[in-house]
Motif scaffolding. Structure first.
Motif, mmCIF file in Angstrom:
data_model
loop_
_atom_site.group_PDB
_atom_site.id
_atom_site.type_symbol
_atom_site.label_atom_id
_atom_site.label_comp_id
_atom_site.label_asym_id
_atom_site.label_seq_id
_atom_site.Cartn_x
_atom_site.Cartn_y
_atom_site.Cartn_z
ATOM 1 N N ARG A 194 0.821 -1.206 0.000
ATOM 2 C CA ARG A 194 0.000 0.000 0.000
ATOM 3 C C ARG A 194 0.853 1.254 0.000
ATOM 4 O O ARG A 194 1.895 1.330 0.652
ATOM 5 C CB ARG A 194 -0.929 0.020 1.208
ATOM 6 N N LEU A 195 0.376 2.256 -0.737
ATOM 7 C CA LEU A 195 1.030 3.554 -0.832
ATOM 8 C C LEU A 195 -0.016 4.642 -0.678
ATOM 9 O O LEU A 195 -1.200 4.412 -0.920
ATOM 10 C CB LEU A 195 1.692 3.734 -2.196
ATOM 11 N N MET A 196 0.439 5.816 -0.303
ATOM 12 C CA MET A 196 -0.408 6.993 -0.398
ATOM 13 C C MET A 196 0.402 8.103 -1.034
ATOM 14 O O MET A 196 1.565 8.328 -0.674
ATOM 15 C CB MET A 196 -0.910 7.461 0.967
ATOM 16 N N LEU A 197 -0.197 8.766 -2.002
ATOM 17 C CA LEU A 197 0.428 9.910 -2.662
ATOM 18 C C LEU A 197 -0.346 11.160 -2.280
ATOM 19 O O LEU A 197 -1.532 11.300 -2.606
ATOM 20 C CB LEU A 197 0.427 9.725 -4.184
ATOM 21 N N GLY A 198 0.320 12.063 -1.549
ATOM 22 C CA GLY A 198 -0.276 13.350 -1.216
ATOM 23 C C GLY A 198 0.282 14.397 -2.158
ATOM 24 O O GLY A 198 1.501 14.510 -2.313
ATOM 25 N N ARG A 199 -0.593 15.145 -2.794
ATOM 26 C CA ARG A 199 -0.158 16.112 -3.805
ATOM 27 C C ARG A 199 -0.721 17.499 -3.504
ATOM 28 O O ARG A 199 -1.894 17.634 -3.159
ATOM 29 C CB ARG A 199 -0.620 15.645 -5.189
ATOM 30 N N GLU A 200 0.152 18.506 -3.589
ATOM 31 C CA GLU A 200 -0.263 19.883 -3.363
ATOM 32 C C GLU A 200 -0.968 20.041 -2.005
ATOM 33 O O GLU A 200 -2.034 20.660 -1.904
ATOM 34 C CB GLU A 200 -1.195 20.350 -4.489
ATOM 35 N N ILE A 201 -0.361 19.481 -0.982
ATOM 36 C CA ILE A 201 -0.967 19.497 0.352
ATOM 37 C C ILE A 201 -1.222 20.928 0.822
ATOM 38 O O ILE A 201 -0.327 21.770 0.784
ATOM 39 C CB ILE A 201 -0.076 18.744 1.354
ATOM 40 N N SER A 202 -2.441 21.186 1.257
ATOM 41 C CA SER A 202 -2.950 22.454 1.782
ATOM 42 C C SER A 202 -3.221 23.484 0.692
ATOM 43 O O SER A 202 -3.674 24.595 0.988
ATOM 44 C CB SER A 202 -2.014 23.071 2.845
ATOM 45 N N LYS A 203 -2.986 23.133 -0.566
ATOM 46 C CA LYS A 203 -3.214 24.070 -1.672
ATOM 47 C C LYS A 203 -4.575 23.809 -2.327
ATOM 48 O O LYS A 203 -5.301 22.876 -1.970
ATOM 49 C CB LYS A 203 -2.082 23.963 -2.691
ATOM 50 N N THR A 204 -4.887 24.613 -3.303
ATOM 51 C CA THR A 204 -6.208 24.560 -3.941
ATOM 52 C C THR A 204 -6.522 23.199 -4.546
ATOM 53 O O THR A 204 -7.643 22.686 -4.431
ATOM 54 C CB THR A 204 -6.313 25.639 -5.035
ATOM 55 N N PHE A 208 -5.270 13.293 -2.357
ATOM 56 C CA PHE A 208 -4.622 12.162 -1.709
ATOM 57 C C PHE A 208 -5.098 10.899 -2.417
ATOM 58 O O PHE A 208 -6.303 10.642 -2.488
ATOM 59 C CB PHE A 208 -4.969 12.102 -0.223
ATOM 60 N N LEU A 209 -4.159 10.135 -2.938
ATOM 61 C CA LEU A 209 -4.467 8.897 -3.643
ATOM 62 C C LEU A 209 -3.886 7.734 -2.867
ATOM 63 O O LEU A 209 -2.707 7.758 -2.495
ATOM 64 C CB LEU A 209 -3.882 8.917 -5.061
ATOM 65 N N SER A 210 -4.694 6.711 -2.616
ATOM 66 C CA SER A 210 -4.225 5.531 -1.895
ATOM 67 C C SER A 210 -4.429 4.286 -2.739
ATOM 68 O O SER A 210 -5.389 4.190 -3.509
ATOM 69 C CB SER A 210 -4.984 5.374 -0.575
ATOM 70 N N GLY A 211 -3.507 3.338 -2.591
ATOM 71 C CA GLY A 211 -3.604 2.079 -3.321
ATOM 72 C C GLY A 211 -2.235 1.480 -3.520
ATOM 73 O O GLY A 211 -1.252 1.910 -2.909
ATOM 74 N N THR A 212 -2.150 0.482 -4.389
ATOM 75 C CA THR A 212 -0.858 -0.117 -4.717
ATOM 76 C C THR A 212 -0.133 0.772 -5.725
ATOM 77 O O THR A 212 -0.734 1.695 -6.302
ATOM 78 C CB THR A 212 -1.044 -1.513 -5.320
ATOM 79 N N ALA A 213 1.123 0.469 -5.963
ATOM 80 C CA ALA A 213 1.885 1.225 -6.959
ATOM 81 C C ALA A 213 1.237 1.093 -8.333
ATOM 82 O O ALA A 213 1.197 2.054 -9.110
ATOM 83 C CB ALA A 213 3.330 0.740 -6.996
ATOM 84 N N ASP A 214 0.727 -0.090 -8.641
ATOM 85 C CA ASP A 214 0.022 -0.304 -9.905
ATOM 86 C C ASP A 214 -1.187 0.626 -10.015
ATOM 87 O O ASP A 214 -1.412 1.256 -11.057
ATOM 88 C CB ASP A 214 -0.459 -1.756 -10.021
ATOM 89 N N GLU A 215 -1.961 0.698 -8.944
ATOM 90 C CA GLU A 215 -3.178 1.506 -8.961
ATOM 91 C C GLU A 215 -2.868 2.997 -9.052
ATOM 92 O O GLU A 215 -3.534 3.742 -9.783
ATOM 93 C CB GLU A 215 -4.005 1.199 -7.716
ATOM 94 N N LEU A 216 -1.837 3.428 -8.316
ATOM 95 C CA LEU A 216 -1.469 4.852 -8.375
ATOM 96 C C LEU A 216 -0.920 5.224 -9.741
ATOM 97 O O LEU A 216 -1.231 6.297 -10.277
ATOM 98 C CB LEU A 216 -0.451 5.181 -7.283
ATOM 99 N N ALA A 217 -0.122 4.344 -10.330
ATOM 100 C CA ALA A 217 0.429 4.605 -11.663
ATOM 101 C C ALA A 217 -0.696 4.745 -12.679
ATOM 102 O O ALA A 217 -0.648 5.611 -13.563
ATOM 103 C CB ALA A 217 1.386 3.487 -12.063
ATOM 104 N N ALA A 218 -1.713 3.898 -12.554
ATOM 105 C CA ALA A 218 -2.858 3.965 -13.470
ATOM 106 C C ALA A 218 -3.624 5.271 -13.289
ATOM 107 O O ALA A 218 -4.069 5.884 -14.268
ATOM 108 C CB ALA A 218 -3.777 2.769 -13.236
ATOM 109 N N ARG A 219 -3.773 5.721 -12.042
ATOM 110 C CA ARG A 219 -4.480 6.976 -11.771
ATOM 111 C C ARG A 219 -3.742 8.159 -12.382
ATOM 112 O O ARG A 219 -4.358 9.055 -12.969
ATOM 113 C CB ARG A 219 -4.622 7.181 -10.256
ATOM 114 N N LEU A 233 5.123 10.911 -0.790
ATOM 115 C CA LEU A 233 4.749 9.494 -0.868
ATOM 116 C C LEU A 233 4.880 8.862 0.516
ATOM 117 O O LEU A 233 5.880 9.092 1.205
ATOM 118 C CB LEU A 233 5.657 8.752 -1.847
ATOM 119 N N VAL A 234 3.878 8.093 0.903
ATOM 120 C CA VAL A 234 3.954 7.338 2.154
ATOM 121 C C VAL A 234 3.864 5.855 1.807
ATOM 122 O O VAL A 234 2.845 5.387 1.301
ATOM 123 C CB VAL A 234 2.824 7.723 3.124
#
Length: 292
Positions: A194-204, A208-219, A233-234
């Motif tokens: 499992r991974l979590m990708l936080g992007r542009e935290i606190s900005k407009t 936050f995307l959670s899932g496997t590396a495969d799932e995040l890459a697809a997103r 990345l967490v």
């Protein structure tokens, strides 16, 4: 009410002190009253990029003398800062966003000021690391902060491989132009993890995307907007094998070492010798202690 605490923060400031001030990582409202007090009363504000800091100060109606202190001139500018402190002045240090000296310039300045005998005081604030961890859904209080991953593919893959069996979460920064390559490496090294990708935290456009590396890459492939901005990345801890699933040989090694060494040290050595999971070995030893 706010004025009372702001004034209290102003009154607490001491001369001949370097204040290391955390600034917002996106949302300007995330600045603290204490940070505003320091920035408004400082005789000198050391900034990573004076243009960026000038915009922050202008947003709050603060005028200050700005001094450009970047990674390449920290040692040189430290002399000016120390001279200002010797004159009894208050100096603030900020980076473009977040906390100075954490993946940003500032550590050398802090070191030089402390060596010169002056006080260095942190003024805490917004943190991308803690923000990401707080919404990752990880209960473990132990984590590892890796900073920015190496830019070169070979070095990055070697670094990531160190965490294949990690029983703790790993927080890391990544850039938009390398995120696809990093997720590709993770697909190979951490299948199903499992991974979590936080992007542009606190900005407009915070996401936050959670899932496997495969799932995040697809997103990211489906939505190019998810490959933009500041990224955290967490990596969740590796799934731990149950103690009763440990090979008998590993259990025997652990039993011998645990009789002679502290449990943590015994587990580390047993894992190196047997190749078994360190956390599982440690848990097994704790069970032995409970039943003995």
């Amino acid at each position: 009410m706010f004025q009372k605490f702001y004034q209290k923060a102003c009154d607490s400031l001491l001369p001949q002190t370097l204040y290391v001030v955390a600034t917002p990582i996106g949302n300007l409202a995330d600045i603290t009253l204490r940070a505003l007090a320091v920035l408004s009363k400082a005789d000198v504000v050391c900034a990573e990029d004076t243009r960026v800091t000038a915009q922050l100060l202008a947003a709050y109606g603060i005028q200050a003398r700005l001094l450009s202190v970047r990674e390449h001139n920290e040692r040189q500018m430290a002399e000016k800062v120390i001279a200002a402190l010797a004159e009894g002045k208050i100096v603030a240090q900020v980076s473009d966003a977040g906390t100075p000296a954490v993946c940003d310039p500032g550590a050398r300045l802090v070191e030089s000021v402390r060596e010169a005998g002056f006080a260095v005081v942190p003024v805490m604030g917004a943190s991308a690391v803690m923000a990401a961890l707080s919404v990752a859904g990880i209960a473990d209080s132990t984590f590892y902060f890796a900073g920015f991953l190496p830019a070169k593919a070979g070095e990055r893959q070697k670094r990531l491989a160190q965490w294949q069996e990690a029983d703790f979460p790993v927080v890391m920064f990544e850039t938009p132009h390398r995120i696809a390559a990093t997720l590709s490496d993770m697909q190979t090294l951490f299948p199903g993890r499992r991974l979590m990708l936080g992007r542009e935290i606190s900005k407009t456009f915070e996401t936050f995307l959670s899932g496997t590396a495969d799932e995040l890459a697809a997103r990211l492939q489906a939505d190019s907007n998810q490959s933009r901005g500041e990224m955290v990345l967490v990596l969740h801890p590796a799934a731990q094998r149950e103690a009763d699933g440990l090979p008998p040989e590993a259990q025997q090694v652990m039993k011998i070492l645990a009789a002679e060494l502290p449990t943590k040290q015994a587990a580390e050595l047993a894992a190196k010798i047997s190749g078994a999971n360190k956390k599982a070995l440690y848990d097994l030893a704790l069970e032995w202690k409970k039943t003995s």
